[in-house]
Write a protein that holds these residues in place. Structure first.
Motif, mmCIF file in Angstrom:
data_model
loop_
_atom_site.group_PDB
_atom_site.id
_atom_site.type_symbol
_atom_site.label_atom_id
_atom_site.label_comp_id
_atom_site.label_asym_id
_atom_site.label_seq_id
_atom_site.Cartn_x
_atom_site.Cartn_y
_atom_site.Cartn_z
ATOM 1 N N ASN A 271 31.499 78.654 -0.208
ATOM 2 C CA ASN A 271 31.633 77.256 -0.606
ATOM 3 C C ASN A 271 30.582 76.344 0.020
ATOM 4 O O ASN A 271 30.733 75.122 0.011
ATOM 5 C CB ASN A 271 33.034 76.745 -0.232
ATOM 6 C CG ASN A 271 33.372 77.017 1.230
ATOM 7 O OD1 ASN A 271 32.497 77.202 2.067
ATOM 8 N ND2 ASN A 271 34.669 77.059 1.548
ATOM 9 N N ASP A 272 29.503 76.944 0.540
ATOM 10 C CA ASP A 272 28.492 76.150 1.237
ATOM 11 C C ASP A 272 27.098 76.614 0.824
ATOM 12 O O ASP A 272 26.652 77.694 1.197
ATOM 13 C CB ASP A 272 28.673 76.291 2.749
ATOM 14 C CG ASP A 272 27.681 75.453 3.540
ATOM 15 O OD1 ASP A 272 26.867 74.741 2.917
ATOM 16 O OD2 ASP A 272 27.720 75.524 4.778
ATOM 17 N N SER A 286 32.122 64.557 -3.090
ATOM 18 C CA SER A 286 33.460 64.030 -3.344
ATOM 19 C C SER A 286 33.513 63.041 -4.503
ATOM 20 O O SER A 286 34.494 63.023 -5.261
ATOM 21 C CB SER A 286 34.008 63.369 -2.078
ATOM 22 O OG SER A 286 33.145 62.330 -1.633
ATOM 23 N N THR A 289 33.546 64.973 -7.962
ATOM 24 C CA THR A 289 34.496 66.064 -8.155
ATOM 25 C C THR A 289 35.184 65.969 -9.511
ATOM 26 O O THR A 289 35.338 64.877 -10.062
ATOM 27 C CB THR A 289 35.558 66.061 -7.048
ATOM 28 O OG1 THR A 289 36.440 67.176 -7.238
ATOM 29 C CG2 THR A 289 36.377 64.786 -7.061
ATOM 30 N N TYR A 303 43.568 76.310 -2.771
ATOM 31 C CA TYR A 303 43.758 74.977 -3.356
ATOM 32 C C TYR A 303 45.158 74.844 -3.960
ATOM 33 O O TYR A 303 45.678 75.769 -4.582
ATOM 34 C CB TYR A 303 42.694 74.707 -4.422
ATOM 35 C CG TYR A 303 42.817 73.352 -5.081
ATOM 36 C CD1 TYR A 303 42.845 72.185 -4.318
ATOM 37 C CD2 TYR A 303 42.909 73.236 -6.467
ATOM 38 C CE1 TYR A 303 42.959 70.942 -4.913
ATOM 39 C CE2 TYR A 303 43.011 71.991 -7.074
ATOM 40 C CZ TYR A 303 43.041 70.849 -6.298
ATOM 41 O OH TYR A 303 43.153 69.611 -6.883
ATOM 42 N N SER A 360 38.519 76.747 -1.212
ATOM 43 C CA SER A 360 38.185 75.342 -1.434
ATOM 44 C C SER A 360 38.184 74.612 -0.093
ATOM 45 O O SER A 360 38.570 75.164 0.942
ATOM 46 C CB SER A 360 39.198 74.704 -2.378
ATOM 47 O OG SER A 360 40.482 74.673 -1.787
ATOM 48 N N GLU A 361 37.777 73.372 -0.126
ATOM 49 C CA GLU A 361 37.679 72.571 1.093
ATOM 50 C C GLU A 361 39.011 72.532 1.841
ATOM 51 O O GLU A 361 39.064 72.590 3.066
ATOM 52 C CB GLU A 361 37.236 71.153 0.714
ATOM 53 C CG GLU A 361 36.938 70.250 1.869
ATOM 54 C CD GLU A 361 36.407 68.909 1.405
ATOM 55 O OE1 GLU A 361 35.189 68.674 1.543
ATOM 56 O OE2 GLU A 361 37.196 68.095 0.886
ATOM 57 N N SER A 362 40.115 72.453 1.099
ATOM 58 C CA SER A 362 41.455 72.438 1.695
ATOM 59 C C SER A 362 42.473 72.610 0.585
ATOM 60 O O SER A 362 42.121 72.667 -0.606
ATOM 61 C CB SER A 362 41.712 71.114 2.431
ATOM 62 O OG SER A 362 41.792 70.050 1.503
ATOM 63 N N SER A 365 42.022 69.552 -1.577
ATOM 64 C CA SER A 365 40.733 69.287 -2.213
ATOM 65 C C SER A 365 40.150 70.567 -2.797
ATOM 66 O O SER A 365 40.043 71.579 -2.107
ATOM 67 C CB SER A 365 39.745 68.691 -1.198
ATOM 68 O OG SER A 365 38.437 68.637 -1.740
ATOM 69 N N GLY A 368 33.988 72.532 -3.335
ATOM 70 C CA GLY A 368 33.337 73.731 -2.801
ATOM 71 C C GLY A 368 32.076 73.994 -3.594
ATOM 72 O O GLY A 368 32.061 73.856 -4.819
#
Length: 494
Positions: A271-272, A286, A289, A303, A360-362, A365, A368
């Motif tokens: 994701n980076d 963000s 998105t 997610y 995913s980011e969290s 969220s 990614g």
């Protein structure tokens, strides 16, 4: 480049997908009501348009959250293969794709979306290529934008011909229908499909122009094309054409001195795009998105979406069992499905052999980054090409470099001949799992789809376990709206 320019350009490019009607050819829809020569009158504007094309690769282009640019097409390619398994239908996303229904339906969004998407990108690329040379401003920036436009055009042709044309066969005339080739952004006349052979000639012509214009120029970030990326695309195209000399050459040149990621980085969630192994990809910030439409909203393990909670992505057990537990590529798969390290909420359904390759980011969220090309792919292309050239020892040297990076217990390949070649293909399947290659790999290899003996759910796949390589469904039908509008366009067999 200022964000406002990126967003304005994105709106210009996105209008490609909302203005077509039955009286317009989908492959010639105007990109804007504003004069094209004005839009592309400066180097800064050209680069703004390129940034809009980058954004188009991951944003929704119509009302369906399953049509999120190229990233959605990556998911469809793997769903139509045998290695990404659905344990349940979840909330229905990509269900008909895994059942091989929609690509054979001339009115379906799945069949029409790649056609509409890539011809929209071609239209914008042609505008930049046509009007860009007269643009004012920094000539280096101007040439860089035009070079990237040629790259996008080549890539669009490549994706289209792989989807809607028959597989390329080396040594054959490849005179069957390919796609419509468009160079003039003002052209609105009906046009026949070029042959598959002519389409690949056009792909190489555009890639060569892209490489010439981008040589000596530094990419702003990994969403932009660089010379290394262009060579990577050349390696892909050559592999599909079974031109193994070129495939090996360009794959080696593309990876150059770039390094493979560490095992820790492999487990970090894909994701980076600052990962040293990523050569080309997109960063989704963000304020851009698409929430439930993002790639990681479908492919991640963490997610909090209905799709992830009820139908997380599972790895084919036959593929999983082909590798030792010391290989990091199977360590991101949990045979129990519990993923205790992620601390998943109790409402998440648990299924055996789910993958957390993508995170995913969290849970809150779906952000990614998404990879489009990695160094590992270049090792795999080079190894396969060298084997096909009769250089098995050299092939093993190349592939061993990749496998040792993934499995510290690996020493050497002990098989030879076809048994070793199958190891190349297995490593390709495992390494690139979920990244959008499987349908096209099966097609280029002339292999049938075979889901038998694994962990596929009969109800989910509607009993579609095998599709023979000769089946017409490998060649997607052209959208009916395009057939209706272009009397010179011949439909594919269904």
């Amino acid at each position: 480049m200022k964000k406002i320019k990126i967003l304005i350009s994105a709106l210009v490019v996105s209008s490609l997908f909302f203005t077509s009607c039955n009286d317009d050819f989908l492959d010639t829809t105007p990109s804007s009501s504003v004069g094209d020569q004005t839009i592309y009158s400066s180097a800064d504007n050209l680069m703004a348009a390129i940034n809009g094309m980058h954004r188009n690769m991951y944003v929704r282009q119509n009302s369906s959250q399953g049509n999120n640019g190229y990233t959605a097409q990556l998911i469809i390619s793997d769903v139509m293969g045998e290695d990404v398994v659905f344990p349940s239908v979840g909330n229905g996303w990509f269900r008909d794709e895994i059942r091989w229904i929609t690509q054979n339906n001339t009115s379906s969004g799945t069949a029409s979306y790649p056609w509409t998407f890539w011809y929209g990108m071609i239209k914008n690329a042609n505008n930049i290529i046509t009007y860009g040379p007269a643009a004012s401003g920094d000539p280096l920036l101007r040439d860089k934008a035009i070079g990237e436009a040629y790259a996008y055009k080549a890539f669009a042709y490549f994706q289209l011909v792989q989807t809607y044309g028959k597989r390329y066969v080396a040594g054959d005339t490849n005179a069957n229908d390919g796609i419509v080739l468009r160079d003039d952004p003002t052209e609105v006349t009906p046009k026949e499909r070029a042959t598959v052979a002519k389409t690949y000639e056009a792909i190489w012509e555009n890639l060569n122009k892209a490489e010439t214009l981008l040589t000596g120029k530094t990419a702003a970030n990994k969403s932009h094309f660089s010379v290394a990326n262009i060579k990577g695309l050349k390696a892909r195209v050559a592999l599909v054409q079974q031109d193994y000399t070129k495939a090996a050459q360009f794959a080696k040149e593309a990876r150059g001195v770039l390094t493979l990621m560490t095992q820790t980085q492999y487990k970090a969630g894909f994701n980076d795009y600052t990962n040293p192994e990523w050569m080309w990809g997109v960063k989704i910030i963000s304020d851009q998105t698409d929430y439930f439409g993002n790639f990681h909203a479908y492919m991640s393990r963490n997610y909090n979406s209905t799709q992830i909670r009820t139908a997380p992505k599972v790895m084919n057990t036959k593929l999983y069992n082909a590798f030792p537990s010391t290989d990091v590529r199977v360590q991101v798969v949990d045979p129990t499905g519990k993923h205790t390290s992620l601390g998943l909420p109790s409402k998440y359904s648990l299924f055996a052999y789910t993958s957390q390759k993508f995170l995913s980011e969290s849970t809150a969220s779906s952000l990614g980054d998404v990879p489009f090309m990695r160094v590992a792919e270049m090792y795999l292309i080079e190894a396969e090409a060298l084997y096909k050239l009769g250089k098995e020892a050299d092939s093993k040297t190349v592939l061993s470099t990749l496998v040792k990076a993934r499995d510290t217990s690996f020493t050497t390949f002990t098989t030879t001949g076809d048994a070793y070649y199958q190891q190349i293909l297995l490593n390709r399947r495992l390494e690139l799992w979920g990244e959008g290659f499987r349908f096209y790999d099966l097609k280029r290899l002339g292999q049938k789809l075979d889901r038998t003996g694994a962990n596929h759910n009969t109800t989910v796949i509607n009993n579609v376990y095998t599709i023979e390589a000769s089946d017409n469904r490998w060649q997607w039908v052209i959208p009916q709206a395009e057939i209706n509008s272009n009397p010179l366009l011949k439909q594919n067999p269904s």
